[in-house]
Design an enzyme around this catalytic site. Structure first.
Site, PDB file in Angstrom:
ATOM      1  N   LYS A 159      -8.863 -12.602   5.948  1.00 42.13           N
ATOM      2  CA  LYS A 159      -8.715 -13.031   4.263  1.00 42.13           C
ATOM      3  C   LYS A 159      -9.791 -13.922   4.071  1.00 42.13           C
ATOM      4  O   LYS A 159      -9.331 -15.351   3.904  1.00 42.13           O
ATOM      5  CB  LYS A 159      -7.177 -13.511   4.240  1.00 42.13           C
ATOM      6  CG  LYS A 159      -6.694 -13.266   2.939  1.00 42.13           C
ATOM      7  CD  LYS A 159      -4.989 -13.687   2.879  1.00 42.13           C
ATOM      8  CE  LYS A 159      -4.623 -13.823   1.508  1.00 42.13           C
ATOM      9  NZ  LYS A 159      -4.772 -12.846   0.425  1.00 42.13           N
TER      10      LYS A 159
HETATM   11  N1  PPE Z   1      -3.900  -6.756   0.001  1.00 36.52           N
HETATM   12  C1  PPE Z   1      -4.890  -7.957  -0.598  1.00 36.52           C
HETATM   13  C2  PPE Z   1      -6.305  -7.570  -0.884  1.00 36.52           C
HETATM   14  C3  PPE Z   1      -4.421  -9.255  -0.783  1.00 36.52           C
HETATM   15  O1  PPE Z   1      -4.987  -9.952  -1.195  1.00 36.52           O
HETATM   16  C4  PPE Z   1      -3.124  -9.611  -0.549  1.00 36.52           C
HETATM   17  C5  PPE Z   1      -2.502 -10.949  -0.918  1.00 36.52           C
HETATM   18  C6  PPE Z   1      -2.070  -8.438  -0.138  1.00 36.52           C
HETATM   19  C7  PPE Z   1      -2.820  -7.112   0.034  1.00 36.52           C
HETATM   20  C8  PPE Z   1      -0.702  -8.638   0.112  1.00 36.52           C
HETATM   21  O2  PPE Z   1      -0.596  -9.499   1.288  1.00 36.52           O
HETATM   22  P1  PPE Z   1       0.593 -10.578   1.846  1.00 36.52           P
HETATM   23  O3  PPE Z   1       0.512 -11.626   0.570  1.00 36.52           O
HETATM   24  O4  PPE Z   1       0.386 -11.078   3.147  1.00 36.52           O
HETATM   25  O5  PPE Z   1       2.036  -9.650   1.214  1.00 36.52           O
HETATM   26  N2  PPE Z   1      -3.151 -11.552  -2.109  1.00 36.52           N
HETATM   27  C9  PPE Z   1      -2.909 -13.056  -2.279  1.00 36.52           C
HETATM   28  C10 PPE Z   1      -3.829 -13.579  -3.406  1.00 36.52           C
HETATM   29  C11 PPE Z   1      -3.460 -13.325  -4.550  1.00 36.52           C
HETATM   30  C12 PPE Z   1      -4.270 -14.234  -5.465  1.00 36.52           C
HETATM   31  O6  PPE Z   1      -4.432 -13.583  -6.828  1.00 36.52           O
HETATM   32  O7  PPE Z   1      -4.880 -15.162  -5.079  1.00 36.52           O
HETATM   33  C13 PPE Z   1      -1.259 -13.311  -2.304  1.00 36.52           C
HETATM   34  O8  PPE Z   1      -0.709 -12.576  -2.900  1.00 36.52           O
HETATM   35  O9  PPE Z   1      -1.143 -14.525  -2.130  1.00 36.52           O
END
Ligand code: PPE
Length: 308
Positions: A159
């Site tokens: 990330k």
């Molecule tokens: N895919 C991506 C590309 C992604 O960034 C997130 C989280 C997810 C899937 C879901 O992952 P999880 O949060 O572990 O369930 N995106 C983060 C950032 C959002 C933002 O706008 O900043 C979040 O949800 O915190």
């Protein structure tokens, strides 16, 4: 979404005043996207604020840093404690939490390794990510013309801050075209995820979600939904999905820390199921929120209470 300031931000081991949490304009990460981060949420429970799956988020932060060869000058336990301290010190009952590890000030140029590694934890109240009504009514999604970066371009499982300009392109394209959110495909045309969410569909009562090999993030909400769905007796399969699969799904939803669990009611103007929240999506959503708010003892191990 405008930020709602709170009192304190944790910076390299100390809680500093919100307005003092600043960096130099020659901070390496500002120029080259050389940072890794997490998005975490704390929910209000009967025992005060509880951080949802804190250790799993901090473990993923360390994995992301490892890929980019960043030595985090704190242990995982210390950062878990920093998160709890920051939520508690700001007196928040529920909030979004943003741990960030970034290449700081002191070096310029493409070799990030000589630059220092700094760590911050910020928290702020963050309501529903995809709009007030989205949790109930669902959102309209658009398949993006922007592809998700491949494993050999930018590892999607790490990330990193820099890779989010890719997500930003997809998000803006969807908004400008009048949709709420994008869906990204990989170079082979398989579905990966949303700009900031994983994606699930339901077909014949079975849940499907793309595998990590497709290029999605190993979302912690995704993992929670897979566990919850299994506990509720559903079959979940990790399988490559095509746009045909999305267009013909009975139900579809996004999962993410910021987004939580959001029904998708239409994709590229094709109604999904009843053009609203499907019954399985609703059941999973309710169980998820019950778990996060400490109402379900089965998922108690996912919570880290801020008040010991
Ligand atoms: N895919 C991506 C590309 C992604 O960034 C997130 C989280 C997810 C899937 C879901 O992952 P999880 O949060 O572990 O369930 N995106 C983060 C950032 C959002 C933002 O706008 O900043 C979040 O949800 O915190």
């Amino acid at each position: 979404m405008p930020i709602q300031p709170v009192d304190k931000i944790w910076m390299d081991g100390k809680l500093v005043d919100w307005e003092d949490a600043t960096v130099h304009v020659l901070t390496h990460a500002l120029h080259y996207g050389s940072g890794v981060f997490e998005g975490v949420r704390a929910y209000e429970t009967k025992r005060g604020a509880a951080v949802f799956r804190l250790q799993d988020h901090i473990r993923r932060l360390f994995r992301s840093a490892h890929v980019y060869q960043m030595a985090i000058p704190f242990s995982q336990d210390e950062l878990c404690q920093a998160v709890k301290d920051t939520v508690r010190e700001n007196g928040l009952r529920a909030c979004y939490i943003r741990p960030l590890v970034y290449r700081g000030y002191g070096e310029m140029g493409l070799n990030p390794l000589p630059a220092p590694v700094n760590v911050t934890v910020a928290v702020w109240p963050w309501g529903t990510y995809l709009g007030e009504e989205s949790l109930e009514t669902g959102v309209r999604a658009k398949i993006s013309s922007w592809k998700r970066s491949d494993h050999n371009i930018l590892p999607p499982g790490a990330k990193a801050t820099g890779q989010y300009i890719n997500s930003g392109l997809a998000k803006v394209e969807a908004l400008n075209a009048g949709y709420d959110e994008g869906v990204m495909l990989n170079m082979a045309g398989h579905v990966t995820d949303g700009p900031g969410e994983n994606i699930f569909i339901v077909k014949d009562g079975v849940l499907y979600t793309p595998p990590f090999s497709a290029g999605c993030l190993d979302g912690i909400t995704r993992d929670s939904i897979i566990a919850i769905a299994g506990d509720l007796g559903y079959t979940v399969m990790e399988r490559n999905l095509s746009r045909f699969d999305l267009y013909t799904a009975e139900e579809a939803f996004y999962t993410g820390t910021a987004a939580e669990v959001v029904p998708i009611r239409a994709i590229d103007d094709r109604a999904v199921g009843s053009n609203g929240r499907g019954p399985i999506t609703k059941e999973l959503q309710q169980t998820f929120f019950g778990a996060a708010r400490g109402d379900d003892p089965k998922y108690e191990h996912w919570l880290a209470y801020v008040q010991e």
